[in-house]
Design a protein around this motif. Sequence first.
Motif, mmCIF file in Angstrom:
data_model
loop_
_atom_site.group_PDB
_atom_site.id
_atom_site.type_symbol
_atom_site.label_atom_id
_atom_site.label_comp_id
_atom_site.label_asym_id
_atom_site.label_seq_id
_atom_site.Cartn_x
_atom_site.Cartn_y
_atom_site.Cartn_z
ATOM 1 N N PRO A 156 41.409 -3.256 31.746
ATOM 2 C CA PRO A 156 41.037 -1.852 31.970
ATOM 3 C C PRO A 156 42.197 -1.063 32.581
ATOM 4 O O PRO A 156 42.832 -1.507 33.530
ATOM 5 C CB PRO A 156 39.867 -1.951 32.962
ATOM 6 C CG PRO A 156 39.305 -3.328 32.751
ATOM 7 C CD PRO A 156 40.475 -4.198 32.395
ATOM 8 N N GLY A 157 42.458 0.089 31.998
ATOM 9 C CA GLY A 157 43.503 0.966 32.521
ATOM 10 C C GLY A 157 44.907 0.584 32.118
ATOM 11 O O GLY A 157 45.871 1.235 32.519
ATOM 12 N N LYS A 158 45.079 -0.493 31.317
ATOM 13 C CA LYS A 158 46.426 -0.927 30.934
ATOM 14 C C LYS A 158 46.555 -1.091 29.420
ATOM 15 O O LYS A 158 47.344 -1.901 28.947
ATOM 16 C CB LYS A 158 46.768 -2.261 31.618
ATOM 17 C CG LYS A 158 46.883 -2.171 33.131
ATOM 18 C CD LYS A 158 47.332 -3.504 33.715
ATOM 19 C CE LYS A 158 47.518 -3.413 35.225
ATOM 20 N NZ LYS A 158 47.972 -4.699 35.807
ATOM 21 N N LEU A 171 49.437 -3.021 24.726
ATOM 22 C CA LEU A 171 49.863 -2.872 23.334
ATOM 23 C C LEU A 171 51.383 -2.993 23.201
ATOM 24 O O LEU A 171 51.891 -3.579 22.239
ATOM 25 C CB LEU A 171 49.404 -1.514 22.790
ATOM 26 C CG LEU A 171 47.937 -1.412 22.378
ATOM 27 C CD1 LEU A 171 47.550 0.044 22.145
ATOM 28 C CD2 LEU A 171 47.674 -2.249 21.124
ATOM 29 N N PHE A 172 52.120 -2.442 24.152
ATOM 30 C CA PHE A 172 53.585 -2.532 24.123
ATOM 31 C C PHE A 172 54.026 -3.991 24.194
ATOM 32 O O PHE A 172 54.876 -4.447 23.421
ATOM 33 C CB PHE A 172 54.177 -1.732 25.280
ATOM 34 C CG PHE A 172 55.679 -1.733 25.322
ATOM 35 C CD1 PHE A 172 56.416 -0.822 24.588
ATOM 36 C CD2 PHE A 172 56.374 -2.662 26.096
ATOM 37 C CE1 PHE A 172 57.809 -0.831 24.612
ATOM 38 C CE2 PHE A 172 57.759 -2.680 26.128
ATOM 39 C CZ PHE A 172 58.470 -1.758 25.386
ATOM 40 N N THR A 173 53.432 -4.749 25.136
ATOM 41 C CA THR A 173 53.781 -6.162 25.282
ATOM 42 C C THR A 173 53.353 -6.959 24.058
ATOM 43 O O THR A 173 54.103 -7.814 23.560
ATOM 44 C CB THR A 173 53.123 -6.745 26.544
ATOM 45 O OG1 THR A 173 53.538 -6.001 27.689
ATOM 46 C CG2 THR A 173 53.510 -8.200 26.740
ATOM 47 N N ALA A 174 52.141 -6.699 23.557
ATOM 48 C CA ALA A 174 51.650 -7.416 22.375
ATOM 49 C C ALA A 174 52.573 -7.184 21.180
ATOM 50 O O ALA A 174 52.857 -8.111 20.407
ATOM 51 C CB ALA A 174 50.232 -6.955 22.045
ATOM 52 N N TYR A 212 48.403 -9.871 32.421
ATOM 53 C CA TYR A 212 47.261 -9.399 31.618
ATOM 54 C C TYR A 212 46.135 -10.413 31.557
ATOM 55 O O TYR A 212 44.978 -10.035 31.340
ATOM 56 C CB TYR A 212 47.731 -9.086 30.191
ATOM 57 C CG TYR A 212 48.729 -7.956 30.096
ATOM 58 C CD1 TYR A 212 48.575 -6.801 30.870
ATOM 59 C CD2 TYR A 212 49.830 -8.033 29.253
ATOM 60 C CE1 TYR A 212 49.484 -5.785 30.804
ATOM 61 C CE2 TYR A 212 50.755 -7.002 29.174
ATOM 62 C CZ TYR A 212 50.576 -5.879 29.945
ATOM 63 O OH TYR A 212 51.485 -4.855 29.886
ATOM 64 N N ARG A 213 46.446 -11.696 31.747
ATOM 65 C CA ARG A 213 45.413 -12.734 31.684
ATOM 66 C C ARG A 213 44.665 -12.928 33.009
ATOM 67 O O ARG A 213 43.688 -13.672 33.056
ATOM 68 C CB ARG A 213 46.035 -14.084 31.283
ATOM 69 C CG ARG A 213 46.591 -14.108 29.871
ATOM 70 C CD ARG A 213 46.844 -15.538 29.433
ATOM 71 N NE ARG A 213 47.738 -16.246 30.341
ATOM 72 C CZ ARG A 213 49.058 -16.261 30.235
ATOM 73 N NH1 ARG A 213 49.655 -15.585 29.266
ATOM 74 N NH2 ARG A 213 49.785 -16.958 31.083
ATOM 75 N N LYS A 214 45.092 -12.234 34.047
ATOM 76 C CA LYS A 214 44.412 -12.379 35.335
ATOM 77 C C LYS A 214 42.999 -11.824 35.237
ATOM 78 O O LYS A 214 42.745 -10.823 34.564
ATOM 79 C CB LYS A 214 45.180 -11.614 36.425
ATOM 80 C CG LYS A 214 46.515 -12.254 36.798
ATOM 81 C CD LYS A 214 47.204 -11.446 37.879
ATOM 82 C CE LYS A 214 48.542 -12.057 38.246
ATOM 83 N NZ LYS A 214 49.251 -11.259 39.277
#
Length: 290
Positions: free
Chosen positions: A234-236, A241-244, A287-289
């Motif tokens: 949420p909120g990122k 998307l940039f990292t993916a 992101y996996r946290k």
Amino acid sequence: MEDAQVNIDPVKALDDKIERLKKDLKAVTTRLDDAQTDAAQHKLSTTNQLRDTTRKVTKTNDRITELAESVHRLERLLVALNRKVRAGDTERADFDEWPEITRSDIAKILAGQEAYARKTFTPQEAKDTRKAIAAYDKAAHEAIDAAEALTTLPPNAESLWRKKYKQWRTITKQERPEAPDDNTHAKDTAAKSAGNEAVAEARQKIRARIEDAVARDLLFPAWFENMLGPAAPPGKADEWLFTATDVVLYRLLHDVTSPADALGPAPQELGHRRTLHDRLIVECADYRKP
């Protein structure tokens, strides 16, 4: 009566005083021994309590670790179960086949990265380097002359021999600076420009496909979810998307095909690939946290 008080034996009086002091000393020693015994017992009790507390804390930490591992296993089971349920009637996203990003595009990107990795000279640096090369070449010629002179010096010319020998040894410890190559500089500039353009186009195509997969709620590949999680935090969303996009681009550039490991083995050599790999590892872990 006065004669009896005056005639008291002073030695006896001193002995009596010594006896009283001995009794007082014994009493103090006894109290000190008792105090030391009490202190030792108190220390032993405190030590035992500390050991008991340490054992309890250790057991608690072990229990917390076990619970954390159990929660982690449960999370992975839920993820696996969720994938199986969704796979039954959900279309899969394809992030492995990219015919619209050609081998030529990938070659341009890699060539641009190599160009950025090479040392470039500013006009002033090129001028200074050429001056340094000229100075080196002059010193090298002088050193060669000095070395040739060593074979013709008379035996008694020790001072001159030492001077010539030192002159020769000085140049052998130096390295000739690398000459700036104007053609290479021009080629690198063109490679950087072409690489930047190819990277921008590839990122645009990759991001568009990922956004489409998110919008259609497609099932992501296993390596994608393992690396980036099942969805954007949420909120990122934009950062995710940039990292993916860069994760997919990394796989394309370095021919990673593992169905489970998004990035493959970590690069051993320093450079652009290692830098990108390390950045993606850190970002995706965040992101996996939960």
